[in-house]
Every structure is written in C-alpha cells, then in structure tokens.
Scaffold this active site. Structure first.
Site, short mmCIF file in Angstrom:
data_model
loop_
_atom_site.label_atom_id
_atom_site.label_comp_id
_atom_site.label_asym_id
_atom_site.label_seq_id
_atom_site.Cartn_x
_atom_site.Cartn_y
_atom_site.Cartn_z
CD GLN A 54 -2.95 -1.23 2.24
OE1 GLN A 54 -2.63 -1.88 3.22
NE2 GLN A 54 -4.10 -0.60 2.15
NE ARG A 111 -0.18 -4.59 12.06
CZ ARG A 111 -1.16 -4.64 11.16
NH1 ARG A 111 -1.74 -3.53 10.73
NH2 ARG A 111 -1.56 -5.79 10.68
CG HIS A 156 -0.93 -6.16 5.40
ND1 HIS A 156 -1.12 -5.55 6.61
CD2 HIS A 156 -1.98 -5.75 4.65
CE1 HIS A 156 -2.22 -4.81 6.59
NE2 HIS A 156 -2.76 -4.91 5.40
CG ASN A 201 -3.55 -7.57 7.98
OD1 ASN A 201 -3.69 -7.14 9.12
ND2 ASN A 201 -4.29 -7.15 6.96
CD GLU A 202 -7.76 -7.17 7.98
OE1 GLU A 202 -7.99 -7.21 6.77
OE2 GLU A 202 -7.97 -6.19 8.69
CG ASN A 296 -6.25 -5.34 11.84
OD1 ASN A 296 -5.39 -5.16 12.68
ND2 ASN A 296 -5.96 -5.72 10.60
CE1 TYR A 298 -9.73 0.69 9.64
CE2 TYR A 298 -9.47 -1.65 10.05
CZ TYR A 298 -8.95 -0.43 9.63
OH TYR A 298 -7.65 -0.35 9.22
CD GLU A 370 -5.01 -2.76 9.61
OE1 GLU A 370 -6.11 -2.48 9.09
OE2 GLU A 370 -4.19 -3.54 9.10
CD1 TRP A 420 -5.83 2.28 7.29
CD2 TRP A 420 -4.19 0.82 7.72
NE1 TRP A 420 -5.30 1.89 6.09
CE2 TRP A 420 -4.29 0.99 6.32
CE3 TRP A 420 -3.21 -0.04 8.22
CZ2 TRP A 420 -3.46 0.32 5.42
CZ3 TRP A 420 -2.41 -0.71 7.34
CH2 TRP A 420 -2.54 -0.53 5.95
CD GLU A 427 -8.14 0.78 2.02
OE1 GLU A 427 -7.04 1.04 2.54
OE2 GLU A 427 -8.82 -0.19 2.33
CD1 TRP A 428 -6.71 -3.00 1.01
CD2 TRP A 428 -5.14 -3.88 -0.32
NE1 TRP A 428 -5.63 -3.35 1.79
CE2 TRP A 428 -4.67 -3.89 1.01
CE3 TRP A 428 -4.31 -4.38 -1.32
CZ2 TRP A 428 -3.39 -4.37 1.36
CZ3 TRP A 428 -3.04 -4.86 -0.97
CH2 TRP A 428 -2.61 -4.86 0.35
C1 FCB Z 1 -7.79 -3.42 6.76
C2 FCB Z 1 -6.52 -3.80 6.01
C3 FCB Z 1 -5.66 -2.60 5.65
C4 FCB Z 1 -6.51 -1.44 5.14
C5 FCB Z 1 -7.62 -1.16 6.12
C6 FCB Z 1 -8.48 0.00 5.73
O1 FCB Z 1 -8.74 -4.44 6.73
O2 FCB Z 1 -5.75 -4.65 6.81
O3 FCB Z 1 -4.70 -3.00 4.71
O4 FCB Z 1 -6.98 -1.74 3.91
O5 FCB Z 1 -8.44 -2.29 6.23
#
Ligand code: FCB
Length: 492
Positions: A54, A111, A156, A201-202, A296, A298, A370, A420, A427-428
């Site tokens: 990223q 991180r 990641h 990661n995730e 993580n 959100y 995150e 984050w 952003e992907w």
């Molecule tokens: C998380 C991801 C990170 C970023 C945030 C917004 O799920 O780990 O790379 O995309 O969302």
C-alpha cells in the site's frame, strides 16, 4: 393559543426524539470524552500502521519480483480508476522522510509489513534478494535511532506471483513451506532488532473474500476488518445467538486454536464433522502459542439469524456462521457512514469487542493493530484544503480511543493502539480514491502534508507525555518460530 399548541408540540417532539433509543445512542456516542495519553498504561504502544504494497512503490526496483497485487492491479478494470501500487507513496525512496513524520507525531511504535517478493522475488524457488534485506534493515535501524519500535507483520496480502502461478498460493498446503521459509529469513535477518511480530494480516477475511467468493486474484482482501463487533438485529434469542455465532466464526475461528488448541465449540456444534480435527501433536504446538491478540477493529453491524429465520439467499454461508449482517435497522443506520460500505462509526463497538476478547481469552494481552477512518464519498469534489480539514477523523479516533480507555479502566489488558494509517495510501480495490491517512499525500508530487488529525494525534502524544511514553518490551519472548509455522497452518 395556536402558538402555545405548536410550542407544546415542538417540546413533545423533542422529548420523543431524545427518548428514541437509536437517537439516544447516537447522542451518547458523539459525546466527546477527552482523551489523554496518561489514561493509558506505562509503556503503551501508540503507533501508526501501514503495509508494504500500500505504500512502498518501487515495484520492480532493486531486484524485487512481481507479486499478486502487481499482476492483479495491471488488469484494466480491477481497481478503481485503474490505480496500482507501482509508485504508491514512494515510501521505498522516502522512508527517511516518513520516519521524520512519525517522530514529529510522537509515536513510539510503527507497524509495517515486509514485501515478500522484495525479499524472495521467486518465493523459495529463487535467491534471497539482499537489496530487499538491506532496505528493511535501513528502515528498522532508522526507526530504532528515533526511538520508534518496529512492529512487523510478516504477510499483509502480497505474495510472490511465482507462488500464485505454481500452485495458487494459499490454496495449496505447500504454501506452509513457503511461509515458513520466508518467516525464517525475516527472523534471521531482522529478529535481533524486532520485539513484536505478527504473522498474517486478516487470514479470516482473505480466506472468505479471496477463496470462498472466488475473486479473480486469489488474494483479494476486502477492505474489511479482522474483528467486527455485532449487535442483535432484533432483541430476541435467535439474533442474540446469531451475534455469538458471528463472533465465534469470525474471531474465535482463528484465536481459539492458537490459544486453546481447538476450533471454537460453536463451530464444532454447527459444522460437525466438516470441521477438521487437529492431531495431538498439532494441538500441543498450537495451544498457547501466541503472546498477544492483535485486533484490527473498524466497525459494528447488526447480526440476524439465518438458521431459524428466513434470510436473503447467500447470507446463510457457513464461513459467516449462518448470519446475515446489516448496518440498518428500521431505517436507522447503526452509525455514521465512512468510505467503506461495511464500516460505520460505532465507538461503543471498541469497548465491547475488547471486553469480548478479554472474557473469552482470560484477559490475555491485546493490541489494537488497526483502527481508522476514511470519509465517505462527497457530492462535491473535494480539494486538498477540504481533505486536510479532517475533523471527522479526529472525532472518530477520539471516541474510539475513549472507548478503549474505558475498557482498560475496567481491567482489559490492552498494550497498544495503531492508527490506520500513517499516510494516505493505495486502498486495495478502491485505489487512491479512499484516504485513511493522518498525512495527506499529493498524488502528483507525493508531497506529504499533515491533516488536522495528525496535529491532534501529536497533541495527544506529546502534550502530557511523561513517564509512560517509553515502550519497553511489554511481552516475554516465546518460541516465535514454531508459533509462526503452526499458526499459519491453523489459520488457513
Ligand atoms: C484493513 C486492512 C488494511 C486497510 C484497512 C483500511 O482491513 O488490513 O490494509 O486496507 O483495512
């Protein structure tokens, strides 16, 4: 008289508004508690978070090999505006400047993740790229020089394309060997300087998004989260159970095996013999193999039962615990919108998810790796000035940190919090259209500029920073090597 009646009506209307449960909640949620660094324990890690693909760019420089995201983003139509990470934030060349920014924020930890194909351009089927190793050594040394603790994620989402082409990467059990090989090189090269490692990661998300839903690229993380909180859609037993299932299938799926040595009882109950059994040997390696739980977080959504009640087809999938999740109930959103259609601002979720983990895992140390906010798309085109005035992001972090501080006050053993993200980045699938950074990045010049939120974070971290700002090693070292290899086995 007519005036009086309308006044009375208005008064009555206001009372109804205040008493309406969803609005009452919103009012409380937005009450801004003051957040101070001194509310957090000594040595608490306050950091920012990024990942290699990223931010780094330099996608074919100094011997780096192609990875899955290099290939996926180059297929027209896969990413918003056909953006890609070829240059990203040019962090590969600007990392010293980025470390300065971190130092000026006053963070004591950072991180980041290691680009697998920069270290191993062809996975374990080629040479180690020494220039890749030097880059991370430089990064780590310079962080340490500034008193910033490097906090490393080994993987990641980016994978050498060679492993995709040979056997579809994580779809093959052979991938465990690849990960072990890569992780061991990381440990050997950087281990003596790194106190904090996380492996994947995730994995819960990429197993679902990339493999179950069959996206084109094998590994397509959603921009979703690792641990979401759920609240019952209706106040009935079925939806209460749906909440427990959703959390067990999303969170305990990964953590129960590495803490207790087996998949969660909830999964065993609903999936029966479909769920694999670990051998005695695997159990003994898995059990208790982590030092802390990385979260993580959100957002929060409502959960609705799909076992006893009718559900929209497609939602009754085992991987999601047979639960329908939604952001809306009776026409009212659970929280304010953000850029991600599944992320809503629900600060109480932070306290609740921490409490859930605390109860389930006997108050094992936790780190929020995150937490962040990107504003929803606006009607009117936003210019740089608008994006720098990010009061919404400040409110987000303030209220989530206040919720975290409450959980800590009530006994939760939380040892760190990472925003984050440090800077706006790729952003992907949303490319550069979604901005999570404390620093704004100009896409033409790649110049970094502090947003209001960067100034706010700096204020929190520096104004009452006293004895509690120095990060010491907050965990005893365990046998990280076996943790890594076995954790990858279990999680995938
Ligand atoms: C998380 C991801 C990170 C970023 C945030 C917004 O799920 O780990 O790379 O995309 O969302």
């Amino acid at each position: 008289m007519r005036l009086k009646i309308s006044q009375l009506f208005f008064f009555f209307f206001c009372i109804v508004l205040l008493l309406h449960p969803s609005l009452a909640q919103t009012t409380n949620e937005h009450e801004q508690e003051d957040v101070k660094r001194s509310q957090f324990p000594d040595g608490f890690l306050f950091g920012t978070s990024t990942s290699s693909y990223q931010i780094e760019g330099a996608y074919l420089e100094d011997g780096k090999g192609l990875n899955n995201w290099d290939v996926f983003t180059h297929i027209p139509g896969n990413i918003k505006n056909n953006d890609n990470g070829d240059i990203a934030d040019n962090h590969y060349h600007q990392f010293l400047e980025d470390i300065e920014l971190m130092q000026s924020l006053g963070v004591n930890a950072y991180r980041f993740s290691i680009s697998w194909s920069r270290i191993l351009p062809r996975g374990r089927f080629g040479e180690v790229n020494t220039r890749g190793i030097s880059f991370y050594n430089n990064l780590i040394d310079n962080l340490l020089l500034k008193g910033i603790e490097p906090f490393v994620t080994i993987h990641h989402h980016d994978i050498p394309q060679e492993l995709e082409d040979r056997y579809g990467s994580w779809l093959s059990p052979l991938m465990q060997e690849d990960f072990l090989y890569f992780a061991e090189i990381c440990f050997k090269s950087f281990g003596h300087k790194i106190k904090y490692w996380t492996t994947l990661n995730e994995p819960n998300l990429f197993a679902d998004m990339a493999y179950m839903r069959g996206c084109q690229s094998r590994v397509v993380p959603s921009v979703s989260l690792q641990i979401q909180l759920y609240e019952p859609y209706r106040d009935n037993e079925d939806d209460q159970k749906a909440v427990s299932r959703a959390l067990a299938f999303q969170l305990a799926w990964v953590f129960d095996p590495i803490v207790y040595g087996d998949y969660p009882p909830e999964m065993r109950h609903y999936l029966g013999s479909v769920l694999p059994r670990f051998s005695q040997e695997e159990i003994s390696i898995l059990k208790g193999s982590i030092d802390f739980i990385a979260i993580n977080h959100y957002s929060t959504l409502y959960a609705k039962d799909c076992i006893h009640s009718a559900c929209i087809p497609g939602w009754d999938r085992p991987i999601r615990g047979f639960v329908y999740t939604t952001e809306e109930r009776d026409g009212v959103l659970i929280g304010d919108r953000t850029a991600n259609p599944r992320f809503f601002v629900v600060p109480r979720g932070m306290e609740k998810i921490i409490n859930y983990v605390k109860e389930r895992y006997n108050n094992m140390p936790m780190i929020v790796t995150e937490n962040g906010f990107a504003p929803p798309p606006q009607q009117k085109q936003q210019d740089q000035q608008d994006l720098l005035q990010d009061a919404e992001r400040i409110n987000f972090h303030k209220s989530y940190l206040a919720a975290l501080a409450r959980a800590i006050r009530n006994g939760a053993d939380v040892r760190g919090y990472f925003v984050w993200s440090m800077i706006d980045n790729f952003e992907w699938i949303d490319g550069y259209s979604v901005r999570y950074g404390l620093y704004y990045v100009d896409r033409q010049t790649l110049k970094r500029m502090p947003k209001l939120s960067a100034k706010w974070y700096k204020n929190i971290l520096t104004v009452d920073a006293t004895s509690n700002s120095n990060s010491s090693n907050i965990f005893k070292r365990k046998n990280t090597m076996s943790t890594v290899s076995q954790a990858s086995k279990a999680e995938i």
